[in-house]
Design a protein around this motif. Structure first.
Motif, PDB file in Angstrom:
ATOM      1  N   VAL A  10      -9.422  26.514  35.443  1.00 37.67           N
ATOM      2  CA  VAL A  10     -10.133  27.209  36.519  1.00 37.67           C
ATOM      3  C   VAL A  10      -9.741  28.682  36.487  1.00 37.67           C
ATOM      4  O   VAL A  10      -8.705  29.067  35.924  1.00 37.67           O
ATOM      5  N   CYS A  11     -10.583  29.519  37.079  1.00 31.79           N
ATOM      6  CA  CYS A  11     -10.284  30.937  37.249  1.00 31.79           C
ATOM      7  C   CYS A  11     -10.021  31.209  38.718  1.00 31.79           C
ATOM      8  O   CYS A  11     -10.806  30.805  39.586  1.00 31.79           O
ATOM      9  N   LEU A  12      -8.901  31.873  39.013  1.00 30.29           N
ATOM     10  CA  LEU A  12      -8.528  32.132  40.394  1.00 30.29           C
ATOM     11  C   LEU A  12      -8.031  33.566  40.511  1.00 30.29           C
ATOM     12  O   LEU A  12      -6.937  33.906  40.020  1.00 30.29           O
ATOM     13  N   ASN A  13      -8.856  34.424  41.145  1.00 25.61           N
ATOM     14  CA  ASN A  13      -8.481  35.828  41.324  1.00 25.61           C
ATOM     15  C   ASN A  13      -8.111  36.487  39.986  1.00 25.61           C
ATOM     16  O   ASN A  13      -7.040  37.101  39.844  1.00 25.61           O
ATOM     17  N   GLN A  14      -8.961  36.333  38.997  1.00 27.00           N
ATOM     18  CA  GLN A  14      -8.786  36.898  37.659  1.00 27.00           C
ATOM     19  C   GLN A  14      -7.647  36.244  36.873  1.00 27.00           C
ATOM     20  O   GLN A  14      -7.352  36.651  35.753  1.00 27.00           O
ATOM     21  N   LYS A  15      -7.020  35.226  37.442  1.00 30.91           N
ATOM     22  CA  LYS A  15      -5.944  34.528  36.751  1.00 30.91           C
ATOM     23  C   LYS A  15      -6.493  33.291  36.054  1.00 30.91           C
ATOM     24  O   LYS A  15      -7.394  32.623  36.573  1.00 30.91           O
ATOM     25  N   PHE A  52     -13.672  29.565  28.371  1.00 29.95           N
ATOM     26  CA  PHE A  52     -14.087  29.478  29.775  1.00 29.95           C
ATOM     27  C   PHE A  52     -13.433  30.583  30.595  1.00 29.95           C
ATOM     28  O   PHE A  52     -14.084  31.240  31.410  1.00 29.95           O
ATOM     29  N   TRP A  53     -12.144  30.831  30.374  1.00 27.81           N
ATOM     30  CA  TRP A  53     -11.431  31.866  31.128  1.00 27.81           C
ATOM     31  C   TRP A  53     -11.976  33.261  30.805  1.00 27.81           C
ATOM     32  O   TRP A  53     -12.046  34.116  31.688  1.00 27.81           O
ATOM     33  N   GLN A  54     -12.369  33.465  29.570  1.00 26.34           N
ATOM     34  CA  GLN A  54     -12.892  34.769  29.181  1.00 26.34           C
ATOM     35  C   GLN A  54     -14.160  35.114  29.962  1.00 26.34           C
ATOM     36  O   GLN A  54     -14.427  36.289  30.247  1.00 26.34           O
ATOM     37  N   LYS A  55     -14.924  34.111  30.324  1.00 34.54           N
ATOM     38  CA  LYS A  55     -16.162  34.342  31.070  1.00 34.54           C
ATOM     39  C   LYS A  55     -15.897  34.533  32.554  1.00 34.54           C
ATOM     40  O   LYS A  55     -16.785  34.968  33.297  1.00 34.54           O
ATOM     41  N   ASN A  56     -14.661  34.168  32.979  1.00 37.43           N
ATOM     42  CA  ASN A  56     -14.269  34.327  34.387  1.00 37.43           C
ATOM     43  C   ASN A  56     -15.304  33.705  35.332  1.00 37.43           C
ATOM     44  O   ASN A  56     -15.767  34.329  36.288  1.00 37.43           O
ATOM     45  N   LYS A  57     -15.704  32.488  35.038  1.00 47.13           N
ATOM     46  CA  LYS A  57     -16.747  31.800  35.804  1.00 47.13           C
ATOM     47  C   LYS A  57     -16.150  30.944  36.910  1.00 47.13           C
ATOM     48  O   LYS A  57     -14.979  30.560  36.873  1.00 47.13           O
ATOM     49  N   LEU A  58     -16.976  30.656  37.902  1.00 47.52           N
ATOM     50  CA  LEU A  58     -16.583  29.709  38.940  1.00 47.52           C
ATOM     51  C   LEU A  58     -16.644  28.289  38.393  1.00 47.52           C
ATOM     52  O   LEU A  58     -17.222  28.034  37.345  1.00 47.52           O
ATOM     53  N   GLY A  59     -16.071  27.374  39.134  1.00 48.08           N
ATOM     54  CA  GLY A  59     -16.087  25.980  38.721  1.00 48.08           C
ATOM     55  C   GLY A  59     -14.888  25.657  37.862  1.00 48.08           C
ATOM     56  O   GLY A  59     -13.862  26.358  37.894  1.00 48.08           O
TER      57      GLY A  59
END
Length: 366
Positions: free
Chosen positions: A100-105, A69-76
């Protein structure tokens, strides 16, 4: 206090752990850790790199999904689902992780106190259900009170007009004295009924519990004749002719789906409504006709008709005409919910020669 420290304390107050994904499956703690997390990691320096997959084995599979999920850097976000952990004192915690992804983190959130949340939600649902059931019980009692009092009012009206007719007779002084007592008691009873109706002027949207017994199906013509007989003195005294339509076949059965007392009350409401809007020396006509699988009952008057501004709300609760000649605006509403409960329909139309026709249809019983 900086904005960042406020956010850190807010997450701690909400019992949420915020972890940032580093390399080699390790994470670092962001902000302040909640008490429960400190207790679970009592033997670990929280300032070091943490590996929640080792501490909470249940997260192993979830962290694989989280990494994708993080690799896709998706919302949600994606969730792990609930699991339980026990600290050194034996206290049990309900946990759930979210990625979750937050500012590329890459952020991993772990929240606790779900047991309390679930308990509160369950209690809220139970309280909501109890409140709904209580409202239903109150509504049933209200409609019962209204029906009882409405029936009393109808009978009292007949008694009062019988007294008026008696007063036109040549009575001796004693009889006149008794008559005046009776009229006075009727007036007091009318006042009492008005107060009760004003206090309990409400009905439920549907008449739950109405049992339809086809073996006891009422005869619509018999109910109409009963109403005509009961209200004839009222109409006669006010110089209004109440009559049955001349082409009604009195030799056949007119059985419909419903219940006798409520059917009579429905017809009475429509006839009384016609009476209140009829001028002297006019006629109110009740008709019965077969319409396919239904029996239609009509009540025609020679009044002023229906005002356009009230026509759209005519069968709603507390709806009254411009001059409000009725009681409290529940009569036609009662007719509608009763007829619809029995699978019928109700309405009105303006007569071409003036006045209005109120009608309702009920399924016929063969």
């Amino acid at each position: 206090m900086s904005e960042e420290s406020i956010i850190d304390e807010l997450f701690a107050a909400l019992n949420v752990v915020v972890l940032e994904r580093l390399e080699y499956d390790s994470f670092k703690l962001i902000g302040t850790a909640p008490v429960w997390f400190v207790e679970l990691y009592a033997d670990t320096d929280l300032q070091q790199h943490l590996m929640p997959g080792l501490k909470f084995p249940v997260l192993d599979n979830f962290l694989v999904d989280a990494e994708a999920f993080w690799q896709k850097n998706k919302l949600g976000r994606i969730k792990s689902g609930l699991w339980t952990e026990t600290d050194l004192s034996g206290q049990e915690f309900y946990l759930e992780a979210s990625a979750v992804c937050l500012n590329q983190k890459k952020i991993l959130l772990i929240a606790s106190n779900y047991k309390e949340h679930q308990f509160l939600l369950q209690k809220a649902r139970e309280n909501s259900l109890n409140y709904y059931n209580l409202l239903k019980e109150i509504q049933k009692k209200e409609v019962l009170i209204h029906c009882i009092v409405h029936d009393l009012a109808g009978q009292l009206t007949g008694i009062k007009y019988c007294f008026e007719l008696l007063s036109l007779q040549n009575l001796n002084s004693k009889a006149q004295e008794y008559l005046n007592i009776g009229k006075k008691q009727c007036q007091k009873q009318e006042t009492l009924i008005r107060e009760i109706l004003d206090a309990f002027a409400a009905e439920v949207e549907s008449l739950e519990g109405l049992r339809i017994d086809l073996q006891q199906a009422p005869d619509a013509l018999a109910c109409v004749l009963e109403v005509v007989n009961a209200l004839s003195p009222v109409f006669f005294l006010n110089q209004i002719d109440l009559r049955l339509q001349i082409d009604v076949d009195k030799t056949r059965e007119w059985k419909v789906v419903g219940e006798k007392s409520r059917l009579e009350r429905t017809i009475t409401n429509l006839v009384e409504n016609a009476y209140r809007h009829s001028p002297p020396n006019s006629v109110v006509t009740i008709g019965i006709a077969e319409e396919g699988d239904f029996i239609a009952i009509t009540v025609d008057d020679m009044g002023s008709g229906i005002e356009p501004e009230v026509a759209t709300t005519l069968f709603q609760k507390f709806s009254q005409g411009k001059n409000s000649p009725g009681r409290i605006g529940l009569g036609l509403y009662f007719c509608r919910i009763t007829v619809e409960q029995w699978g019928g329909s109700i309405g009105y139309k303006t007569n071409s020669k003036g006045g209005a026709q109120f009608w309702f249809r009920l399924p016929k019983v063969l």
